[in-house]
Design an enzyme around this catalytic site. Structure first.
Site, PDB file in Angstrom:
ATOM      1  N   HIS A   1       0.828  -1.210   0.000  1.00  0.00           N
ATOM      2  CA  HIS A   1       0.000   0.000   0.000  1.00  0.00           C
ATOM      3  C   HIS A   1       0.862   1.260   0.000  1.00  0.00           C
ATOM      4  CE1 HIS A   1      -2.818  -2.949   2.016  1.00  0.00           C
ATOM      5  NE2 HIS A   1      -3.594  -2.469   1.060  1.00  0.00           N
TER       6      HIS A   1
ATOM      7  N   ARG B   1      -4.351 -10.262   4.108  1.00  0.00           N
ATOM      8  CA  ARG B   1      -4.862 -11.559   4.554  1.00  0.00           C
ATOM      9  C   ARG B   1      -3.751 -12.561   4.861  1.00  0.00           C
ATOM     10  NH1 ARG B   1      -9.098  -9.908   0.845  1.00  0.00           N
ATOM     11  NH2 ARG B   1     -11.121  -9.968   1.901  1.00  0.00           N
TER      12      ARG B   1
END
Length: 280
Positions: free
Chosen positions: A38, A190
């Site tokens: 990110h 995840r």
């Protein structure tokens, strides 16, 4: 210092002020629980804009009934520190009422036909409708000149590009390269669901993608490449949703095709669903 905003009027006032100064504005949409992938998107966006806004919103409409919305990790303090270190100027934190003022049941849906109906679209019905719906709302809220999305979610990027072209959003879409762990596993929020036993096995996906590329380049028919990839993943302990070679628009290439392709894998290891891809 990064500014944190929870009020839409305040966000629009900030962005409009920047634009009056002639500054280009970029958006990096996220669901939080941020990692180096990110932050690389923030740094990419900074190359194309003068100011960068990142949003954190765990979007309920893109989760299926048996998916992990309730347990999706939320790490707001760490996210804020990381975004500031990456050079983000503003963090947009809408709540569900701001994002869906009429409620999710009355939200105007957006569907990108074709590209959203295959692969992930088949495995996760309605997922991309939720993605398009929330991204379009973020575009309307922030009014960016540029928006950055990660290539790890290859199909999502293709879906968003189609939506932007079809709805004439005046926004340049950037695709950020996949950021990987040292063993090749694509970074994902995840990954933390992986057990200690499964974590070393998870890097098999990257190895299989490289094998798919090399086998296809050597002239092996596509169907054989895909079957061998699925078998290799299953032998390692994965439950495979798909392991395929596609054109950049996600259509199926002929065996004689020699242009750009992408290998895509989605598979479950334990209770964790992992996706990855390799362009070649």
């Amino acid at each position: 210092m990064i500014q944190t905003l929870t009020d839409l009027s305040a966000l629009r006032a900030l962005v409009n002020g920047w634009k009056r100064e002639g500054l280009r504005v970029a958006l990096v949409p996220t669901m939080g629980n941020l990692h180096a992938g990110h932050y690389s998107l923030v740094m990419l966006a900074r190359q194309y804009a003068d100011r960068v806004v990142s949003s954190v919103f765990v979007n309920p409409t893109q989760f299926g009934p048996n998916e992990d919305f309730a347990r999706y990790p939320r790490t707001p303090e760490a996210d804020l520190r990381g975004l500031e270190d990456a050079g983000c100027d503003a963090l947009w934190l809408p709540d569900v009422d701001t994002m869906y003022p009429l409620g999710t049941a009355l939200a105007t849906p957006i569907h990108a036909p074709g590209v959203s109906d295959v692969l992930e679209g088949e495995c996760r019905p309605g997922h991309f409708d939720g993605v398009c719906t929330v991204v379009a709302r973020l575009f309307n809220q922030v009014q960016p000149d540029v928006a950055a999305f990660g290539k790890k979610d290859y199909q999502q990027l293709a879906v968003i590009r189609q939506m932007v072209a079809d709805l004439a959003f005046p926004i340049e879409i950037l695709g950020g390269s996949i950021v990987r762990e040292a063993d090749g596993l694509a970074m994902s929020s995840r990954n933390q669901y992986l057990s200690a036993e499964d974590r070393p096995i998870s890097a098999t996906i990257r190895k299989v993608l490289l094998q798919m590329r090399d086998s296809y380049a050597a002239g092996t028919p596509r169907a054989q490449v895909e079957d061998a990839a699925s078998q290799a993943l299953e032998q390692a302990g994965f439950r495979v949703d798909y392991a395929v070679v596609r054109l950049p628009d996600l259509s199926e290439p002929g065996d004689s095709y020699t242009g750009a392709r992408v290998a895509l894998i989605a598979a479950r290891l334990g209770n964790t669903r992992l996706i990855d891809n390799l362009e070649f």
